[in-house]
Design a protein around this motif. Structure first.
Motif, mmCIF file in Angstrom:
data_model
loop_
_atom_site.group_PDB
_atom_site.id
_atom_site.type_symbol
_atom_site.label_atom_id
_atom_site.label_comp_id
_atom_site.label_asym_id
_atom_site.label_seq_id
_atom_site.Cartn_x
_atom_site.Cartn_y
_atom_site.Cartn_z
ATOM 1 N N THR A 61 87.119 -17.649 64.437
ATOM 2 C CA THR A 61 85.768 -17.193 66.061
ATOM 3 C C THR A 61 84.939 -17.728 65.265
ATOM 4 O O THR A 61 83.784 -17.346 64.688
ATOM 5 C CB THR A 61 85.764 -15.577 65.877
ATOM 6 N N VAL A 62 84.460 -18.445 66.262
ATOM 7 C CA VAL A 62 83.336 -19.206 66.272
ATOM 8 C C VAL A 62 81.988 -18.005 66.811
ATOM 9 O O VAL A 62 82.306 -17.392 68.323
ATOM 10 C CB VAL A 62 83.329 -20.499 67.532
ATOM 11 N N ASP A 63 81.476 -17.375 65.903
ATOM 12 C CA ASP A 63 79.958 -16.566 65.888
ATOM 13 C C ASP A 63 79.219 -16.834 65.304
ATOM 14 O O ASP A 63 79.455 -17.004 64.482
ATOM 15 C CB ASP A 63 81.226 -15.289 65.710
ATOM 16 N N ASP A 64 78.704 -15.137 64.611
ATOM 17 C CA ASP A 64 77.374 -15.774 63.806
ATOM 18 C C ASP A 64 77.387 -15.409 62.561
ATOM 19 O O ASP A 64 77.068 -14.733 61.644
ATOM 20 C CB ASP A 64 75.865 -14.560 64.224
ATOM 21 N N GLU A 65 78.861 -14.708 61.932
ATOM 22 C CA GLU A 65 79.334 -14.174 61.039
ATOM 23 C C GLU A 65 79.828 -15.036 60.557
ATOM 24 O O GLU A 65 81.160 -15.562 60.761
ATOM 25 C CB GLU A 65 80.050 -13.202 61.365
ATOM 26 N N TYR A 66 79.620 -15.715 58.773
ATOM 27 C CA TYR A 66 80.454 -16.070 58.197
ATOM 28 C C TYR A 66 81.394 -16.081 57.232
ATOM 29 O O TYR A 66 80.959 -14.387 56.551
ATOM 30 C CB TYR A 66 79.132 -16.984 57.027
ATOM 31 N N LEU A 107 76.958 -24.028 62.677
ATOM 32 C CA LEU A 107 77.863 -24.842 62.061
ATOM 33 C C LEU A 107 79.679 -24.422 62.380
ATOM 34 O O LEU A 107 80.425 -25.460 62.514
ATOM 35 C CB LEU A 107 78.182 -24.184 60.617
ATOM 36 N N GLU A 108 80.223 -23.247 62.688
ATOM 37 C CA GLU A 108 81.311 -22.635 63.277
ATOM 38 C C GLU A 108 81.798 -23.763 64.199
ATOM 39 O O GLU A 108 82.690 -24.142 65.042
ATOM 40 C CB GLU A 108 81.174 -21.646 63.518
ATOM 41 N N GLN A 109 80.636 -23.767 65.314
ATOM 42 C CA GLN A 109 81.067 -24.422 66.945
ATOM 43 C C GLN A 109 81.620 -25.858 66.314
ATOM 44 O O GLN A 109 82.355 -26.935 66.511
ATOM 45 C CB GLN A 109 79.902 -24.919 67.562
ATOM 46 N N ASN A 110 80.881 -26.764 65.016
ATOM 47 C CA ASN A 110 81.008 -27.995 64.357
ATOM 48 C C ASN A 110 82.439 -27.887 64.141
ATOM 49 O O ASN A 110 83.077 -29.442 64.277
ATOM 50 C CB ASN A 110 79.389 -28.198 63.471
ATOM 51 N N LEU A 111 82.447 -27.161 63.531
ATOM 52 C CA LEU A 111 84.091 -27.138 62.604
ATOM 53 C C LEU A 111 84.964 -26.855 63.692
ATOM 54 O O LEU A 111 86.413 -27.901 63.823
ATOM 55 C CB LEU A 111 84.247 -25.846 61.113
ATOM 56 N N ALA A 112 84.850 -26.255 64.486
ATOM 57 C CA ALA A 112 85.754 -26.360 66.017
ATOM 58 C C ALA A 112 85.777 -27.370 67.086
ATOM 59 O O ALA A 112 87.323 -28.122 66.697
ATOM 60 C CB ALA A 112 85.464 -25.475 66.604
#
Length: 362
Positions: free
Chosen positions: A150-155, A137-142
Motif C-alpha cells: 500500500t502506498v502510504d507512509d509506512e515501510y 519511495l513507495e509511489q515511485n515503486l508503484a
C-alpha cells in the motif's frame, strides 16, 4: 502655419520667333514636295499627375517594446552529489537524459538510481520506517510497476518485498533495504550537462552537473529596467532566423557580477537574471543553445492618433510635421510626437483627426 502645396507643371507657350521659323520651313518644304507633318507629327501627350502614397491616421493603443539579448539553454545547472564512499565505476555522458528508475552513475559496480520527488533522500529506509520519504519511495515503486504493498507512509514487509524485486531487476544485492545514497530524488527527468570525475576516481563529491529538460531563455536585465519584469507576464521572443514566438516570464532573481572599468578596476554590478519559457516549447526544437531576443512591454499610450514613423517630416524651423492629403492638394502641418512603437508614432496637433490621409514617402 502656411501649408506647402504640391502642384502640376504646365507647358509654356511657343515664342514668336519659333513660329516664324516653322512657317518658313513649311514654305520650302512645299516647294520641294515634302510634307513636314510626317517629320514633326508626335503622339498627343497625356497630362500626368504624381499620386503620393498615403496612410490613414488611426486611433490605437501603442505599447513600447524594450528588446534585451537572451541566451537559449536549459536553465540553471545543478550538482549531482554522491553520498557514497567507494569508486566511480560508471558515469553518464554529457547530453544523456535519465528518467525515473534510470541509472545515474555506479559506485563499486552498484547503480545509483533516479526517482521522482521533492523531498531529498536523507536517511536509509527499511522495515519499520515511517514518514513522507517512505510514501515518496513507495509511489515511485508503484509507478515503476511493482505492487503488493500500500502506498502510504509506512515501510512494511510488503514494501521490503517490492524493494527486493526492484533490487533484483537492477542487479543489486536483494536486501529489502534502501541505503542512503543509492537513490536520488529529483522533480523529474534530468539532462546531464557536464561530467568532471573520471572512471576510477573517488566517489565522494559531485558526480556530474545536470539541468532539467525544458529549454528556457535567460536574460540579464539592468536594475533600471526592473519594472519591465513581471513574473507571469508575456514577452515576445525572436529566434536567430527571425521566427517570432510568445513567451512567459517564469522567474527572476537578483544576481551580481564583476565588471572591469577603463582604469582596470573591478566593481560589482547587480542585475536581474530573468528566465523565460516559450508558450509553445516546440519553437525551440531545432535549437540547442542560441542567442535570441526577448521583447518586454514598456510604456503604453492609450487611444492616441498614430501614423507610420515614415510619415514624419523634419521641419526647417525644427520639430516634425506630417503632410496631409486633401483631394488633389497636400498641406504640411506641425505635430507633436509621442510614443514610438511597432513602426508607429503617436502624434497630436491642431486639425488632426482619425481617418485623414498623410503622405508616406515610398
Amino acid at each position: 502655419m502656411a501649408g506647402r502645396r504640391r502642384g502640376r507643371g504646365r507647358t509654356g507657350k511657343a515664342v514668336a520667333g519659333a513660329a516664324i521659323a516653322l512657317a518658313a520651313a513649311g514654305a520650302v518644304a512645299a516647294a520641294l514636295g515634302v510634307d513636314l507633318r510626317s517629320f514633326f507629327a508626335q503622339p498627343e501627350a497625356e497630362a500626368t499627375e504624381e499620386t503620393p502614397s498615403t496612410a490613414e491616421i488611426t486611433v490605437q493603443t501603442l505599447t513600447e517594446t524594450v528588446t534585451v539579448d537572451g541566451d537559449l539553454g536549459y536553465g540553471d545547472t545543478l550538482d549531482m552529489a554522491c553520498l557514497l564512499n567507494g569508486t566511480f565505476t560508471g558515469l553518464p555522458a554529457a547530453g544523456d537524459v535519465v528518467e525515473r528508475g534510470g541509472v545515474l552513475y555506479a559506485v563499486d559496480d552498484t547503480p545509483v538510481v533516479l526517482l521522482y520527488g521533492s523531498l531529498p533522500a536523507y536517511r536509509s529506509l527499511a522495515t519499520g520506517a515511517e514518514g513522507d520519504d517512505v510514501e515518496q519511495l513507495e509511489q515511485n515503486l508503484a509507478e515503476l510497476g511493482y505492487d503488493g504493498f500500500t502506498v502510504d507512509d509506512e515501510y512494511t514487509d510488503a514494501t521490503a518485498d517490492a524493494v527486493e524485486q526492484w533490487q533484483d531487476d537492477l542487479g543489486m544485492e536483494e536486501t529489502g533495504r534502501v541505503d542512503l545514497g543509492r537513490v536520488v530524488f529529483a522533480p523529474g527527468a534530468i539532462r546531464v550537462d557536464t561530467v568532471d570525475p573520471q572512471l576510477g576516481a573517488g566517489a565522494q563529491g559531485t558526480a556530474f552537473a545536470y539541468t532539467g529538460l525544458d529549454k528556457v531563455v535567460t536574460v540579464e536585465v539592468e536594475l533600471d529596467d526592473q519594472e519591465l519584469v513581471v513574473v507571469g507576464g508575456s514577452v515576445a521572443i525572436t529566434l536567430p532566423d527571425g521566427t517570432e514566438a510568445t513567451g512567459t516570464v517564469t522567474g527572476s532573481e537578483t544576481a551580481v557580477t564583476q565588471e572591469t572599468g577603463q582604469g582596470g578596476e573591478t566593481e560589482d554590478v547587480t542585475y536581474l537574471e530573468v528566465t523565460v519559457a516559450a508558450d509553445d516549447a516546440a519553437v525551440f526544437d531545432a535549437l540547442d543553445q542560441a542567442a535570441v531576443d526577448v521583447g518586454f512591454a514598456g510604456d503604453s499610450a492609450a487611444d492616441v492618433l498614430t501614423v507610420p514613423v515614415e510619415a514624419l517630416l523634419g521641419l526647417a524651423e525644427g520639430g516634425y510635421g506630417v503632410e496631409l492629403v486633401d483631394g488633389g492638394d497636400t498641406e504640411v502641418v506641425a505635430v507633436e510626437t509621442g510614443l514610438f512603437a511597432d513602426g508607429l508614432v503617436a502624434i497630436s496637433g491642431e486639425g488632426l483627426a482619425a481617418g485623414q490621409a498623410v503622405v508616406v514617402p515610398s
